[in-house]
Design a protein around this motif. Sequence first.
Motif, PDB file in Angstrom:
ATOM      1  N   LEU A  30       8.604   6.913   4.986  1.00 41.38           N
ATOM      2  CA  LEU A  30       7.169   7.222   4.993  1.00 41.38           C
ATOM      3  C   LEU A  30       6.846   8.488   4.210  1.00 41.38           C
ATOM      4  CD1 LEU A  30       6.101   6.353   8.655  1.00 41.38           C
ATOM      5  CD2 LEU A  30       5.666   5.044   6.566  1.00 41.38           C
ATOM      6  N   ASP A  31       7.726   9.473   4.228  1.00 42.74           N
ATOM      7  CA  ASP A  31       7.457  10.707   3.499  1.00 42.74           C
ATOM      8  C   ASP A  31       7.388  10.465   1.991  1.00 42.74           C
ATOM      9  OD1 ASP A  31       7.233  12.156   5.788  1.00 42.74           O
ATOM     10  OD2 ASP A  31       9.169  13.171   5.636  1.00 42.74           O
ATOM     11  N   PHE A  32       8.151   9.485   1.498  1.00 39.79           N
ATOM     12  CA  PHE A  32       8.060   9.157   0.067  1.00 39.79           C
ATOM     13  C   PHE A  32       6.927   8.172  -0.208  1.00 39.79           C
ATOM     14  CE2 PHE A  32      11.998  11.388  -0.338  1.00 39.79           C
ATOM     15  CZ  PHE A  32      11.944  11.870  -1.631  1.00 39.79           C
ATOM     16  N   TRP A  33       6.678   7.274   0.710  1.00 41.87           N
ATOM     17  CA  TRP A  33       5.513   6.396   0.571  1.00 41.87           C
ATOM     18  C   TRP A  33       4.240   7.233   0.516  1.00 41.87           C
ATOM     19  CZ3 TRP A  33       4.361   1.621  -0.713  1.00 41.87           C
ATOM     20  CH2 TRP A  33       3.138   1.059  -0.325  1.00 41.87           C
ATOM     21  N   ASN A  34       4.242   8.319   1.245  1.00 46.93           N
ATOM     22  CA  ASN A  34       3.104   9.219   1.333  1.00 46.93           C
ATOM     23  C   ASN A  34       2.755   9.856  -0.009  1.00 46.93           C
ATOM     24  OD1 ASN A  34       1.147  10.625   2.967  1.00 46.93           O
ATOM     25  ND2 ASN A  34       2.415  12.452   2.858  1.00 46.93           N
ATOM     26  N   ILE A  35       3.744   9.969  -0.910  1.00 49.15           N
ATOM     27  CA  ILE A  35       3.504  10.624  -2.208  1.00 49.15           C
ATOM     28  C   ILE A  35       3.736   9.668  -3.383  1.00 49.15           C
ATOM     29  CG2 ILE A  35       3.998  12.954  -1.366  1.00 49.15           C
ATOM     30  CD1 ILE A  35       6.804  12.671  -2.619  1.00 49.15           C
ATOM     31  N   ARG A  36       3.701   8.373  -3.106  1.00 51.40           N
ATOM     32  CA  ARG A  36       3.964   7.389  -4.166  1.00 51.40           C
ATOM     33  C   ARG A  36       2.928   7.449  -5.279  1.00 51.40           C
ATOM     34  NH1 ARG A  36       1.074   5.277  -0.244  1.00 51.40           N
ATOM     35  NH2 ARG A  36      -0.501   3.660  -0.665  1.00 51.40           N
ATOM     36  N   HIS A  37       1.777   8.075  -5.025  1.00 48.63           N
ATOM     37  CA  HIS A  37       0.720   8.167  -6.033  1.00 48.63           C
ATOM     38  C   HIS A  37       1.060   9.169  -7.139  1.00 48.63           C
ATOM     39  CE1 HIS A  37       0.021  11.494  -3.246  1.00 48.63           C
ATOM     40  NE2 HIS A  37      -0.612  12.109  -4.232  1.00 48.63           N
ATOM     41  N   LEU A  38       2.030  10.040  -6.914  1.00 48.09           N
ATOM     42  CA  LEU A  38       2.383  11.037  -7.918  1.00 48.09           C
ATOM     43  C   LEU A  38       2.991  10.361  -9.145  1.00 48.09           C
ATOM     44  CD1 LEU A  38       3.952  13.814  -5.646  1.00 48.09           C
ATOM     45  CD2 LEU A  38       1.609  13.675  -6.528  1.00 48.09           C
ATOM     46  N   ASP A  39       2.674  10.890 -10.319  1.00 46.37           N
ATOM     47  CA  ASP A  39       3.114  10.265 -11.570  1.00 46.37           C
ATOM     48  C   ASP A  39       4.627  10.224 -11.719  1.00 46.37           C
ATOM     49  OD1 ASP A  39       0.497   9.848 -12.291  1.00 46.37           O
ATOM     50  OD2 ASP A  39       0.366  11.625 -13.565  1.00 46.37           O
ATOM     51  N   ASN A  40       5.320  11.150 -11.091  1.00 49.15           N
ATOM     52  CA  ASN A  40       6.779  11.216 -11.253  1.00 49.15           C
ATOM     53  C   ASN A  40       7.534  10.485 -10.142  1.00 49.15           C
ATOM     54  OD1 ASN A  40       5.902  13.376  -9.448  1.00 49.15           O
ATOM     55  ND2 ASN A  40       8.021  14.109  -9.506  1.00 49.15           N
ATOM     56  N   ILE A  41       6.832   9.739  -9.289  1.00 48.80           N
ATOM     57  CA  ILE A  41       7.456   8.997  -8.200  1.00 48.80           C
ATOM     58  C   ILE A  41       7.319   7.501  -8.453  1.00 48.80           C
ATOM     59  CG2 ILE A  41       7.488   8.525  -5.718  1.00 48.80           C
ATOM     60  CD1 ILE A  41       8.169  11.384  -6.235  1.00 48.80           C
ATOM     61  N   LEU A  42       8.429   6.779  -8.364  1.00 50.02           N
ATOM     62  CA  LEU A  42       8.392   5.322  -8.386  1.00 50.02           C
ATOM     63  C   LEU A  42       8.990   4.820  -7.082  1.00 50.02           C
ATOM     64  CD1 LEU A  42       7.808   2.659  -9.851  1.00 50.02           C
ATOM     65  CD2 LEU A  42      10.152   2.757 -10.758  1.00 50.02           C
ATOM     66  N   PHE A  43       8.213   4.076  -6.321  1.00 49.54           N
ATOM     67  CA  PHE A  43       8.639   3.552  -5.019  1.00 49.54           C
ATOM     68  C   PHE A  43       8.886   2.056  -5.174  1.00 49.54           C
ATOM     69  CE2 PHE A  43       8.491   2.055  -0.751  1.00 49.54           C
ATOM     70  CZ  PHE A  43       8.723   3.134   0.101  1.00 49.54           C
ATOM     71  N   ILE A  44      10.132   1.627  -4.919  1.00 51.37           N
ATOM     72  CA  ILE A  44      10.470   0.217  -5.060  1.00 51.37           C
ATOM     73  C   ILE A  44      11.096  -0.309  -3.768  1.00 51.37           C
ATOM     74  CG2 ILE A  44      10.771   0.373  -7.559  1.00 51.37           C
ATOM     75  CD1 ILE A  44      13.779   0.458  -7.144  1.00 51.37           C
ATOM     76  N   HIS A  45      11.245  -1.629  -3.681  1.00 45.94           N
ATOM     77  CA  HIS A  45      11.794  -2.278  -2.496  1.00 45.94           C
ATOM     78  C   HIS A  45      13.055  -3.060  -2.844  1.00 45.94           C
ATOM     79  CE1 HIS A  45       8.246  -1.731   0.233  1.00 45.94           C
ATOM     80  NE2 HIS A  45       7.622  -1.627  -0.928  1.00 45.94           N
ATOM     81  N   TYR A  46      14.055  -2.938  -2.004  1.00 43.66           N
ATOM     82  CA  TYR A  46      15.311  -3.689  -2.152  1.00 43.66           C
ATOM     83  C   TYR A  46      15.037  -5.188  -2.233  1.00 43.66           C
ATOM     84  CZ  TYR A  46      19.931  -5.484  -0.745  1.00 43.66           C
ATOM     85  OH  TYR A  46      21.126  -6.160  -0.677  1.00 43.66           O
ATOM     86  N   GLU A  47      14.169  -5.682  -1.370  1.00 41.63           N
ATOM     87  CA  GLU A  47      13.897  -7.112  -1.310  1.00 41.63           C
ATOM     88  C   GLU A  47      13.267  -7.622  -2.606  1.00 41.63           C
ATOM     89  OE1 GLU A  47      14.457  -5.444   2.627  1.00 41.63           O
ATOM     90  OE2 GLU A  47      13.093  -4.896   1.008  1.00 41.63           O
ATOM     91  N   ASP A  48      12.450  -6.796  -3.249  1.00 33.30           N
ATOM     92  CA  ASP A  48      11.887  -7.187  -4.544  1.00 33.30           C
ATOM     93  C   ASP A  48      12.986  -7.298  -5.602  1.00 33.30           C
ATOM     94  OD1 ASP A  48       9.414  -7.196  -3.402  1.00 33.30           O
ATOM     95  OD2 ASP A  48       8.727  -5.329  -4.310  1.00 33.30           O
ATOM     96  N   MET A  49      13.979  -6.409  -5.519  1.00 31.85           N
ATOM     97  CA  MET A  49      15.091  -6.468  -6.458  1.00 31.85           C
ATOM     98  C   MET A  49      15.885  -7.764  -6.265  1.00 31.85           C
ATOM     99  SD  MET A  49      16.280  -2.471  -6.260  1.00 31.85           S
ATOM    100  CE  MET A  49      17.679  -2.615  -7.369  1.00 31.85           C
ATOM    101  N   LYS A  50      15.968  -8.227  -5.030  1.00 36.25           N
ATOM    102  CA  LYS A  50      16.677  -9.473  -4.758  1.00 36.25           C
ATOM    103  C   LYS A  50      15.892 -10.684  -5.242  1.00 36.25           C
ATOM    104  CE  LYS A  50      19.903 -10.314  -2.890  1.00 36.25           C
ATOM    105  NZ  LYS A  50      21.296 -10.492  -3.387  1.00 36.25           N
ATOM    106  N   MET A  51      14.592 -10.666  -5.037  1.00 33.10           N
ATOM    107  CA  MET A  51      13.781 -11.858  -5.258  1.00 33.10           C
ATOM    108  C   MET A  51      13.002 -11.848  -6.568  1.00 33.10           C
ATOM    109  SD  MET A  51      14.677 -13.364  -2.501  1.00 33.10           S
ATOM    110  CE  MET A  51      13.593 -14.787  -2.513  1.00 33.10           C
ATOM    111  N   GLN A  52      12.718 -10.659  -7.091  1.00 31.42           N
ATOM    112  CA  GLN A  52      11.876 -10.553  -8.283  1.00 31.42           C
ATOM    113  C   GLN A  52      12.438  -9.498  -9.235  1.00 31.42           C
ATOM    114  OE1 GLN A  52       8.110  -9.469  -6.583  1.00 31.42           O
ATOM    115  NE2 GLN A  52       7.870 -11.379  -5.475  1.00 31.42           N
ATOM    116  N   MET A  53      13.708  -9.612  -9.551  1.00 34.35           N
ATOM    117  CA  MET A  53      14.382  -8.560 -10.306  1.00 34.35           C
ATOM    118  C   MET A  53      13.737  -8.299 -11.666  1.00 34.35           C
ATOM    119  SD  MET A  53      16.520  -6.179 -10.732  1.00 34.35           S
ATOM    120  CE  MET A  53      18.072  -6.081  -9.835  1.00 34.35           C
TER     121      MET A  53
END
Length: 330
Positions: A206-229
């Motif tokens: 949550l602490d990183f989700w909280n700042i995902r709007h910052l230009d230098n932050i990329l928030f990704i999901h493991y499940e997306d890497m599995k299903m939508q690489m």
Amino acid sequence: MFSHKLMESELAVAVNTEAHSQLVEIFRNDTSDLPDGERKLEPAHCVLTTQYLQVAERILNLTVYEDDVWIVTFPKCGTTWTQEMVWLIDHDLDYDTASKIDLTRRSVFMEIGWFFKAFPHDTIAAVENLPRPRHIKSHLPQALLPKQLWTVKPRIVYCARNPKDVAVSFMHHYRHLHGYNGPQETFLEALLAEQVLYCPQIKHVLDFWNIRHLDNILFIHYEDMKMQMTDVLKEVSNFFKKSYTDDQLKKLAEHLSFAVMKKNPSANNTLLLEELGKLTGKKIEFEFMRRGEAGCHKDELTPEYLERLRVYIDQQLQGTNFKYREVSSI
């Protein structure tokens, strides 16, 4: 800046191992220098070891460079996978170098040298001596990472994974790498009670989700890497201002497939396992990349535990707009 409390509960003692020193909760009470997000941060804490106390200030005051690349996750959330993907995208798909230099040398795990007793390397110094652009891995929560991350603003890639699968993967990891030999049920209880290294897990995310709007932050999901690489590869490439053809992305996706990664000695943590084996004097019979599945919890966790974990997750996410990926919803 820091305070700490020894963890002496029955669960904390039961899951700790001879591989590392006593567990502690470390607190950083002043978070005023952290970036603003969607919600106010609470005083930060994390389960670490007494060894880590020796370097907490050193890490907090580490020099950060604008061209750094940081891979941050809670343990067992696709970290190795993300490291290899990000390193290749940032280095113009240089498979030749990636095959010759082990991933642990290309993307250094900053704090690992301060968890295992007698670890042979000063991994913080290894980070400091990396040629730029440095690629750095950490499982530390936002508040314990170097302060300059939030002023210098290098690229940070954060990967989240559903806690149900993390529970299973972390359990096997703890047993084979940390030397935990107690009952499975005890470890799972300790994880639920946040008595295991790097906990609390959901606040970490949550602490990183909280700042995902910052230009230098990329928030990704493991499940997306599995299903939508392919979609993830395009997103990461855009984040690094790189442009690759469909054929190049197809080749990269194949390189990053679980079957290929599992057999790739320069990217599957074989070297790390060998080094940890030297500490114990025993060969570690464990594949760091064990199953690599989304939804593996269905095979190994009881319905009763899954229900308790669901309630715990819902409670921790209350009041936020974050949702973990579920395999069935992708």
